[in-house]
Design an enzyme around this catalytic site. Structure first.
Site, mmCIF file in Angstrom:
data_model
loop_
_atom_site.group_PDB
_atom_site.id
_atom_site.type_symbol
_atom_site.label_atom_id
_atom_site.label_comp_id
_atom_site.label_asym_id
_atom_site.label_seq_id
_atom_site.Cartn_x
_atom_site.Cartn_y
_atom_site.Cartn_z
ATOM 1 N N ASP A 165 -13.309 -9.001 -11.803
ATOM 2 C CA ASP A 165 -14.236 -8.208 -11.010
ATOM 3 C C ASP A 165 -15.612 -8.283 -11.682
ATOM 4 O O ASP A 165 -15.696 -8.424 -12.908
ATOM 5 C CB ASP A 165 -13.730 -6.763 -10.957
ATOM 6 C CG ASP A 165 -14.600 -5.885 -10.083
ATOM 7 O OD1 ASP A 165 -14.911 -6.305 -8.957
ATOM 8 O OD2 ASP A 165 -14.957 -4.777 -10.522
ATOM 9 N N ASP B 49 -11.698 -2.781 -12.533
ATOM 10 C CA ASP B 49 -11.820 -1.385 -12.926
ATOM 11 C C ASP B 49 -11.675 -0.420 -11.763
ATOM 12 O O ASP B 49 -11.553 0.779 -11.971
ATOM 13 C CB ASP B 49 -13.163 -1.143 -13.624
ATOM 14 C CG ASP B 49 -14.354 -1.429 -12.710
ATOM 15 O OD1 ASP B 49 -14.147 -2.010 -11.630
ATOM 16 O OD2 ASP B 49 -15.478 -1.067 -13.080
ATOM 17 N N ASP C 198 -9.153 -2.912 -7.030
ATOM 18 C CA ASP C 198 -8.561 -3.980 -7.842
ATOM 19 C C ASP C 198 -7.061 -3.801 -8.064
ATOM 20 O O ASP C 198 -6.378 -4.734 -8.475
ATOM 21 C CB ASP C 198 -9.250 -4.044 -9.213
ATOM 22 C CG ASP C 198 -10.725 -4.363 -9.117
ATOM 23 O OD1 ASP C 198 -11.066 -5.245 -8.316
ATOM 24 O OD2 ASP C 198 -11.518 -3.728 -9.809
#
Length: 887
Positions: free
Chosen positions: A330, A620, A624
């Protein structure tokens, strides 16, 4: 209307469809009725197993079943000590297994705990505060800065409302929200500006919305459902151990049956005798200590990784990191710092770096004043609170040592025109020498339309068409670098305008400058990306951010080459247009994925896994979590990460440092290598035991009793094998390509080494037994056989310990100081020798282990035979190295 997305529906349509009133809300009676019909506004709890169930599940393994059967047979034939030893092994392994499973946290429950405790709702025409779990579809809720959105809502009113949705969409910048109906179709979450989503944060302004989804029907509930439906992925380590266990099980059963039949055919042994012989073979062949050794080696790895800020939640994840081919990361908060920072200044119609602008004088000082004055950021004990863009402007001033307290005291705000999304401007009025100063900030193109002059080097000039065109060109240039650009201007007036409207206040402005801001990359990440590439690992960026922003950051980090930015970047919308088959064929083209939804992240992980790649996913946010759970190893951020992402992960980075992953990969590779060493050591030893017992049976000799084998396997094998688990990493371990999913514990020459070293040990043991029978110390036949068996037992035990030195390297020489660098190994070896010798040296233990007391001559033979394994293996390795050099 049901097929029409909410963001394409007019708010009055939505209110009518949900049978509610924007001013009065639902009646208490109607709300109670809907609560009873549809349930509470909360997420489902996932099913879990208790400790007893976890413990029982440990006994489903076939190798464990064989050991249990062996224990039962031993008990029925009177060998109670053997039975107790075997049961102890099984129980110890089961306890280790339960310990591993019990460490896992429940991701769904973490999602539930995130729910906001209260919501401001209009019921019966009055505003009241209720528990968010009591919200129902059709409720009218009020939102203000600092609130957490309690459910999915369609906004019906908005006043400068901004909502930060990074945990759901991946965008670090708060989204401007409005109540207007959107005309575009197929919009990603981040572009649905008239919707609010459960568990996102209101950072600015206020709004009113009607609840359109609760609990599992919300966007976050959708993710929770994906988590429930996602199966845990078997790690390469687990798959390797299962495969190895199956192979060993079939071999064990085959050898035991053959031995049993051969013994009966010879006619010298009873069925009971042959059952005990078969038990000895099973015990010899099964590496009882292997599960414990693997667990301990992984646990030691987790301890080392924890000291480097990588916290492992699931033990197999340590080894999995070492075989990782792909790291999908990410962007926001992982590769970047998740805080806006001023990077470029445009003053005097020229671009400069904010960090290198040392002293703020002239027009630079004027711009800095406007950045601070036209700003709603509040300073608290915990830091700045406000819109991330505005806090970045205040931080810029403080980083340059400017006294803002003095500025705010001398020039307090006395009037303002708040920002709104239509005109894209904000203005404030402050006292100044000879009157008042009006400061204006906003979108560069809008600001330039209203500016007639420009301040250059402290002097005010007319804003010519040439300079205006240059400024617009600079704005475009900064935008292509993924910078968020704001324009700033001012004008001096003699008094506070009586009409605070855009027509009177925000005209005939003096343009001061642009500020280019970005959520900057973490400074250590570029080096980490380079190291990952050198180790044969492919880093990718998977983000909810815009394509240009993602590409620019990826180029700066080295994830993406400038030349490939047109073909190696793909958006979520493009993914939707591709079938799974088409995407699987093209997945290797892409390094950057922009504007993706949770489903896309899982799709990306799956595509790489279908190609046989071991995939690690970092992240985070709530968005996700499904991909973290689907990936071979999910890595969550410890500081900025949500509890949901941590709950779905295998490992948590305590420092949110992407570079920590590279250290973890190195540790994972070292763990795999050390498990290989322990496995080579254990299986070579067990093979020696099996061959020795099989040949002894064929020759009609006394065979090693089950308790002897268990003593060797548990005491002498286990201590050195554990110590092998903390061997230092071999040189160049991070220059090798990843092992990948198809790698085996027996690869790299380990398999052949097990076979020839195990066979060699068996030959030496049988030779000692034969020599002891040929030249006995005692003339009595039964004493001679007992001495011979004792000498074979001790030779086998000591030789296995000395062979632990050999397995530190498959081909490298262990003659020299490198053999004794591991202090724990040295002590383990010494301790094992003492414990092994104790059962013969201490007379009271002799009957328990069916051994006799040896004299000095016999001990000399045992020691020479045991240590001969080091000399012979070194000679074989020398020949192997010589052959490889010639080849």
């Amino acid at each position: 209307m049901a097929d029409k997305p909410l963001y394409n529906q007019d708010s009055t349509e939505v209110l009518s469809h949900l049978q509610t009133d924007a001013k009065k809300g639902l009646s208490s009676a109607e709300a109670s009725k809907r609560l009873e019909q549809n349930g509470a506004n909360q997420l489902n709890e996932a099913k879990s197993t208790n400790l007893v169930q976890k413990f029982i599940n440990q006994f489903k393994d076939l190798m464990i079943a064989i050991l249990l059967a062996a224990a039962i047979v031993a008990a029925f034939t009177g060998e109670l000590v053997d039975a107790v030893f075997i049961l102890a092994i099984v129980i110890i392994n089961a306890v280790f297994g339960v310990f591993q499973e019990a460490k896992a946290e429940d991701a769904i429950n973490a999602l539930k705990e995130m729910s906001t405790p209260n919501a401001n709702v209009i019921r019966d025409g009055k505003e009241t505060s209720i528990k968010s779990t009591e919200l129902v579809v059709g409720d009218i809720v009020r939102l203000e800065a600092g609130d957490i959105v309690p459910a999915d809502v369609r906004l019906i009113e908005s006043a400068s409302l901004q909502i930060e949705e990074a945990s759901l969409t991946g965008e670090s910048v708060p989204i401007n929200k409005g109540a207007e109906t959107l005309q575009e179709t197929d919009l990603p979450l981040g572009d649905r500006t008239n919707l609010g989503f459960m568990n996102t944060n209101v950072t600015y302004g206020r709004g009113v919305g009607v609840v359109t989804g609760i609990g599992m029907e919300t966007e976050i509930g959708h993710i929770a459902g994906m988590l429930e439906a996602t199966d845990e992925t078997k790690t390469p380590l687990q798959a390797n151990l299962v495969k190895l266990g199956q192979v060993l099980t079939y071999l064990i059963l085959g050898i035991a049956v053959i031995t049993f039949i051969v013994g009966l055919v010879r006619g010298k042994e009873t069925i009971i005798d042959m059952l005990l012989t078969s038990i000895s073979l099973a015990v010899a062949a099964i590496p009882e200590g292997l599960p414990a050794i693997v667990t301990i080696t992984l646990a030691l790895g987790t301890t080392r990784m924890a000291s480097r800020h990588a916290l492992v939640r699931k033990l197999p994840a340590v080894e999995t990191l070492g075989s990782t081919d792909i790291i999908g990361s990410d962007k926001t908060g992982t590769l970047t710092q998740n805080k806006m920072t001023v990077e470029k200044l445009v003053v005097n119609a020229e671009i400069s770096d904010a960090a290198t602008t040392a002293e703020l004088t002239g027009t630079y000082a004027r711009l800095a004043d406007i950045l601070a004055l036209n700003n709603d950021t509040k300073r608290t004990e915990k830091g700045f609170i406000g819109d991330p863009t505005e806090t970045a402007l205040v931080a810029f001033n403080e980083n340059h040592g400017r006294d803002l307290d003095k500025l705010y005291t001398e020039m307090p705000r006395v009037a303002e025109i708040p920002f709104d999304s239509d005109r894209k401007l904000m203005s404030t009025v402050h006292p100044a020498p000879n009157g008042y100063i009006i400061t204006v900030k906003g979108a560069p193109d809008e600001l330039l339309k209203r500016a007639t002059q420009i301040e250059i080097n402290g002097e005010i000039e007319s804003l010519s068409d040439e300079i205006r065109a240059k400024l617009l060109s600079i704005n475009s240039e900064l935008a292509t670098q993924a910078l968020r650009v704001l324009g700033f201007a001012y004008k001096m007036v003699s008094q506070i305008p009586s009409d605070m409207s855009t027509e009177t206040v925000e005209q005939n402005l003096v343009f001061t400058g642009f500020v280019g801001m970005i959520d900057p990359e973490r400074p250590e990440v570029a080096q980490a990306v380079a190291e990952a590439k050198a180790a044969g690992i492919r880093p990718m960026m998977i983000t909810g951010d815009h394509r240009d922003t993602a590409a620019a950051i990826a180029i700066r980090l080295g994830i993406l080459d400038e030349a490939d930015k047109e073909i190696a970047v793909i958006s979520g919308a493009d993914l939707d247009e591709m079938s799974d088959e088409e995407f699987a064929q093209n997945v290797e083209k892409y390094n950057v994925y922009a504007r993706v939804a949770p489903e896309h992240k899982v799709k990306i992980v799956n595509a790489w896994q279908k190609k046989g790649k071991v995939v690690a996913m970092t992240g985070d946010g709530v968005n996700d979590a499904p991909a973290l759970k689907t990936a071979d190893i999910g890595i969550a951020m410890g500081i900025t990460g949500t509890e949901v992402s941590k709950g779905a992960s295998d490992m948590v980075l305590a420092d949110d440092n992407f570079a920590t992953i590279v250290h973890a990969v190195e540790e994972g590779r070292k763990v795999f290598a050390n498990i290989q060493k322990a496995l080579q050591y254990l299986l070579a030893s067990n093979l020696a035991e099996v061959i020795a017992i099989f040949v002894m049976t064929l020759l009609g000799w006394n065979i090693l009793a089950p308790i002897m084998i268990l003593w060797i396997n548990l005491v002498t094998d286990t201590l050195p094998a554990i110590a092998l688990g903390i061997e230092p990493a071999e040189k160049g371990i991070m220059k090798n390509k990843p092992r990948g999913r198809g790698a085996s514990f027996l690869s790299g020459g380990v398999g052949p080494a097990i076979i020839w070293q195990g066979t060699l040990q068996a030959v030496i043991v049988l030779s000692v037994y034969g020599f002891a029978l040929a030249a006995p110390v005692h003339p009595e036949v039964h004493l001679a056989h007992q001495d011979a068996l004792t000498m074979a037992f001790m030779t086998l035990g000591l030789m296995q310990m000395f062979n632990a030195i050999n397995v530190k390297s498959v081909y490298g020489s262990m003659i020299g100081p490198q053999a004794f660098q591991n202090k724990m190994f040295n002590w383990a070896l010494l301790g094992s020798v003492i414990v092994m010798a104790a059962v013969v040296v201490i007379p009271a233990l002799n009957p328990l282990f069916h051994v006799s007391h040896l004299d000095g001559y016999q001990w000399a033979i045992v020691l020479v035979a045991g240590m001969s394994i080091i000399v012979i293996v070194e000679l074989v390795k020398l020949i192997q190295r010589s052959i490889f050099k010639k080849g």
